[in-house]
Design an enzyme around this catalytic site. Sequence first.
Site, PDB file in Angstrom:
ATOM      1  N   ASP A  18       0.839  -1.270  -0.003  1.00 41.82           N
ATOM      2  CA  ASP A  18       0.055  -0.036   0.163  1.00 41.82           C
ATOM      3  C   ASP A  18       1.095   1.280   0.029  1.00 41.82           C
ATOM      4  O   ASP A  18       1.946   1.492   0.442  1.00 41.82           O
ATOM      5  CB  ASP A  18      -1.042  -0.042   1.081  1.00 41.82           C
ATOM      6  N   HIS A  35       2.495   3.320  -8.983  1.00 38.18           N
ATOM      7  CA  HIS A  35       2.099   1.999  -9.173  1.00 38.18           C
ATOM      8  C   HIS A  35       3.233   1.386 -10.233  1.00 38.18           C
ATOM      9  O   HIS A  35       3.786   0.241  -9.729  1.00 38.18           O
ATOM     10  CB  HIS A  35       0.811   1.659 -10.044  1.00 38.18           C
ATOM     11  N   LEU A 129      10.839 -21.195  -3.815  1.00 36.26           N
ATOM     12  CA  LEU A 129       9.841 -19.920  -3.414  1.00 36.26           C
ATOM     13  C   LEU A 129       8.692 -20.033  -4.313  1.00 36.26           C
ATOM     14  O   LEU A 129       8.727 -20.037  -5.512  1.00 36.26           O
ATOM     15  CB  LEU A 129      10.750 -18.750  -3.703  1.00 36.26           C
TER      16      LEU A 129
HETATM   17  C1  IPE Z   1      -5.553  -2.886  -0.165  1.00 38.31           C
HETATM   18  O1  IPE Z   1      -5.105  -1.517  -0.436  1.00 38.31           O
HETATM   19  C2  IPE Z   1      -5.641  -3.671  -1.380  1.00 38.31           C
HETATM   20  C3  IPE Z   1      -4.180  -3.905  -2.196  1.00 38.31           C
HETATM   21  C4  IPE Z   1      -2.821  -3.506  -1.560  1.00 38.31           C
HETATM   22  C5  IPE Z   1      -4.229  -4.576  -3.404  1.00 38.31           C
HETATM   23  P1  IPE Z   1      -6.351  -0.364  -0.762  1.00 38.31           P
HETATM   24  O2  IPE Z   1      -5.466   0.962  -0.675  1.00 38.31           O
HETATM   25  O3  IPE Z   1      -7.141  -0.755  -1.805  1.00 38.31           O
HETATM   26  O4  IPE Z   1      -6.999  -0.344   0.858  1.00 38.31           O
HETATM   27  P2  IPE Z   1      -7.842   0.697   1.629  1.00 38.31           P
HETATM   28  O5  IPE Z   1      -8.808   1.114   0.618  1.00 38.31           O
HETATM   29  O6  IPE Z   1      -7.100   1.672   1.976  1.00 38.31           O
HETATM   30  O7  IPE Z   1      -8.295  -0.235   2.866  1.00 38.31           O
HETATM   31  C1  IPE Z   2      -1.527   0.435  -3.351  1.00 32.90           C
HETATM   32  O1  IPE Z   2      -1.229   1.783  -3.517  1.00 32.90           O
HETATM   33  C2  IPE Z   2      -1.731  -0.434  -4.775  1.00 32.90           C
HETATM   34  C3  IPE Z   2      -3.110  -0.865  -4.918  1.00 32.90           C
HETATM   35  C4  IPE Z   2      -4.222  -0.727  -4.301  1.00 32.90           C
HETATM   36  C5  IPE Z   2      -3.533  -1.476  -6.152  1.00 32.90           C
HETATM   37  P1  IPE Z   2      -2.466   2.528  -3.432  1.00 32.90           P
HETATM   38  O2  IPE Z   2      -2.897   2.847  -4.774  1.00 32.90           O
HETATM   39  O3  IPE Z   2      -3.540   2.060  -2.441  1.00 32.90           O
HETATM   40  O4  IPE Z   2      -1.958   3.740  -2.846  1.00 32.90           O
HETATM   41  P2  IPE Z   2      -2.577   4.722  -1.631  1.00 32.90           P
HETATM   42  O5  IPE Z   2      -3.088   3.770  -0.579  1.00 32.90           O
HETATM   43  O6  IPE Z   2      -3.471   5.636  -2.487  1.00 32.90           O
HETATM   44  O7  IPE Z   2      -1.369   5.745  -1.227  1.00 32.90           O
HETATM   45 MG    MG Z   3      -4.252   2.271  -0.453  1.00 34.25          MG
END
Ligand code: IPE
Ligand code: IPE
Ligand code: MG
Length: 250
Positions: A18, A35, A129
């Site tokens: 995240d 990303h 792995l």
């Molecule tokens: C969780 O992250 C999903 C992934 C890492 C793929 P999100 O960014 O979607 O989760 P929330 O919305 O903060 O709970």
């Molecule tokens: C995690 O990063 C990747 C996915 C959920 C696909 P985020 O896109 O959720 O990044 P934040 O939480 O907005 O910083």
């Molecule tokens: Mg996120």
Amino acid sequence: MDPVPKSPIPCHVGIIMDGNGRWAKQRGLPRIEGHRRGVETVRTVTRAARELGIRYLTLYAFSVENWKRPQDEVGGLMSLLDYFLKRETATLVRDKVRLLTIGRTAEMPENIRNLLAKSCKATESFTDLTLTLALNYGARTEMLDAAASYARAVAGSATGTPPPTWEEFRRHLYTGDIPDPDLIIRSSGEMRVSNFLLLQAAYAEFVFTPTLWPDFSKADLESALADYAGRERRFGLTSEQLGPWKPAKA
Ligand code: IPE
Ligand code: IPE
Ligand code: MG
């Protein structure tokens, strides 16, 4: 299987990757740049996991809820996944990493499904792995799919079938063939599970780090492992009942 793992190195590490969006925002960049950098971290962390002797690495890459993001972000994530699978399959084969997926991958775009099938096939014989990508994954959806699969399995059997044991039922989860996670790491400072491996994490240890995923390094993974090695996992038992391996800080 030993109910109380005795190793200070977790066999299975799950990561909620995240913070890509915030990483980009901090730099005035579009979210997709976060990303893009996050994909590089996936390569770094997979290599580090192999070097550190982790046997199973499960990465939460796209949740069932993530489809609700703006269409251009979802499209960008799918393009990055396409790019990752095309570029990384040769590396996975070279490094003998087996690729698996969990989630409703049948609902992913066709190009992704085809690439996943190829990569999984090309790496299926490796055992050191296992890298599992959680794609279109949600623990509640998994529970519904497991319940339906279990119901199909018992349909037609004599009435009065005894209730399943957990060991029988867990075979119907997407992770039926791999062990439960010992350690779950979440980057970006959020302290929630966001529908990731809810049942499998029943006795997992959790490590939360403020590091945003694009900045997550081998050192961050090592730090999480050190944290893990200092925990005493009791699985409902008393400290005195546990076997000879004691965590460093016990
Ligand atoms: C969780 O992250 C999903 C992934 C890492 C793929 P999100 O960014 O979607 O989760 P929330 O919305 O903060 O709970
Ligand atoms: C995690 O990063 C990747 C996915 C959920 C696909 P985020 O896109 O959720 O990044 P934040 O939480 O907005 O910083
Ligand atoms: Mg996120």
